[in-house]
Write a protein that holds these residues in place. Structure first.
Motif, short mmCIF file in Angstrom:
data_model
loop_
_atom_site.label_atom_id
_atom_site.label_comp_id
_atom_site.label_asym_id
_atom_site.label_seq_id
_atom_site.Cartn_x
_atom_site.Cartn_y
_atom_site.Cartn_z
N GLU A 29 33.83 5.79 52.03
CA GLU A 29 33.26 5.36 50.75
C GLU A 29 32.46 6.49 50.11
OE1 GLU A 29 30.98 1.42 49.18
OE2 GLU A 29 29.99 2.54 50.79
N ALA A 30 31.77 7.27 50.93
CA ALA A 30 30.94 8.35 50.41
C ALA A 30 31.77 9.45 49.74
CB ALA A 30 30.11 8.95 51.54
N TYR A 31 33.04 9.58 50.11
CA TYR A 31 33.91 10.57 49.47
C TYR A 31 34.27 10.17 48.03
CZ TYR A 31 34.87 13.61 53.46
OH TYR A 31 34.77 14.51 54.47
N ASP A 32 34.11 8.89 47.70
CA ASP A 32 34.33 8.39 46.34
C ASP A 32 35.76 8.64 45.86
OD1 ASP A 32 33.34 7.03 44.10
OD2 ASP A 32 33.01 8.91 43.01
N ILE A 33 36.73 8.34 46.74
CA ILE A 33 38.14 8.52 46.38
C ILE A 33 38.92 7.21 46.43
CG2 ILE A 33 38.27 10.96 47.02
CD1 ILE A 33 39.50 10.07 49.69
N TYR A 51 38.54 2.83 45.93
CA TYR A 51 37.65 1.88 45.26
C TYR A 51 38.10 0.44 45.52
CZ TYR A 51 36.72 6.28 42.94
OH TYR A 51 36.43 7.59 42.69
N ASP A 81 41.54 -0.72 44.30
CA ASP A 81 42.74 -0.07 44.80
C ASP A 81 43.62 -1.06 45.56
OD1 ASP A 81 43.01 2.72 44.08
OD2 ASP A 81 41.16 3.09 45.20
N ILE A 93 35.02 -1.19 52.01
CA ILE A 93 35.13 -0.94 50.58
C ILE A 93 35.61 -2.18 49.82
CG2 ILE A 93 36.35 0.44 48.83
CD1 ILE A 93 36.33 2.76 50.81
#
Length: 215
Positions: free
Chosen positions: A154-158, A160, A163, A186
Motif C-alpha cells: 500500500e505504501a508504494y501507492d501503485i 488501489y 483495482d 487494500i
C-alpha cells in the motif's frame, strides 16, 4: 488449537482462499502443498508439519494422503473439495460447512473470540520449498509477515481499492499467498481461476487492471 497445522493441496480456486482464511481465523497455520507434489513428498510434508487436517481438491489428492495414512498419526480429517472418497477420515466441503454452522449456532462469538487472541508473532503459514536441495523444508511465516506485506505494498501507492486483480498464480507459493494478504489490506476485488489454459479467455471477460506473474 493455536498454531495447529492444516494443509491445503489444491489448485488455485475460491475454496483455497476460503480455507486459508478460515485456518488463520481459527488461529491455525496453513501448510501449503503443491497439487503436483508426488505421493511420497505429500506424506513427508504432512508428517513433517504434523498437520491435523488437510483440504484436498479431488480424488487424486485424497488418494495421495490415504496412501500414507500409516505415517500420519496426527491427521484426523481430510476435507475433499470436489467429490467425496468413501473413507472414515474423509468429509466433503458441504459437510464441513454444516459442522461449522452447527458450531457457530451454539457458539456465536467463536470466530471473533479466537481472532482476538491471535498475536502478530503466532505461526500463520508453513510454505515448503521445492526440495531441489534434498527433502522439502518448511518456511515458517507468522501473522505479522502477511499484515506487513499488505501495508508495505500500500505504501508504494501503485494498487488501489478500485483495482481489479486476476489471480491465477499457485497459492502454494509465497507470491500467490502474498497477493491475498495485499487484497485484504487494500480492499480491491479479485477474480480467481488457476486454470492456465483459461487465462487468455478469462482476461477478455474479467478485464482486470492488473495481473501478477513470476519472472
Amino acid at each position: 488449537e493455536s498454531e495447529d497445522r492444516v494443509a491445503i493441496a489444491s489448485n488455485t480456486r475460491m475454496e483455497w482462499i476460503l480455507a486459508d482464511l478460515a485456518i488463520m481465523c481459527a488461529s491455525g497455520a496453513t501448510t501449503t502443498v503443491y497439487p503436483s507434489t508426488q505421493h511420497e513428498d505429500v506424506g513427508y510434508i504432512l508428517a513433517d508439519s504434523q498437520s491435523k487436517v488437510i483440504f484436498a481438491e479431488d480424488d487424486l489428492q485424497v488418494r495421495k494422503v490415504l496412501d500414507h495414512l500409516d505415517e500420519l498419526p496426527e491427521l484426523i480429517r481430510i476435507v475433499q473439495l470436489d467429490g467425496k472418497v468413501d473413507h472414515p477420515k474423509v468429509i466433503g466441503w458441504s459437510d464441513l460447512e454444516q459442522q461449522g454452522g452447527v458450531h457457530l449456532d451454539a457458539n456465536p462469538t467463536a470466530v471473533d473470540d479466537v481472532i482476538a487472541a491471535i498475536r502478530p508473532e503466532d505461526l500463520a503459514t508453513l510454505i515448503y520449498t521445492s526440495g531441489t536441495t534434498g527433502r522439502p523444508k518448511g518456511v515458517r511465516l507468522v501473522q505479522d509477515n502477511w499484515t506487513y506485506e499488505g501495508a508495505a505494498i500500500e505504501a508504494y501507492d501503485i494498487i488501489y481499492p478500485d483495482d481489479l486483480q486476476y489471480l491465477w498464480l499457485p497459492l502454494s507459493h509465497v507470491f500467490g499467498k502474498a497477493l491475498i494478504a495485499i487484497q485484504l489490506h487494500i480492499g480491491f476485488t479479485t477474480a480467481v481461476d488457476g486454470r492456465i489454459d483459461k487465462i487468455v479467455e478469462n482476461l477478455a471477460v474479467v478485464q482486470p487492471t492488473f495481473m501478477c506473474g513470476a519472472p
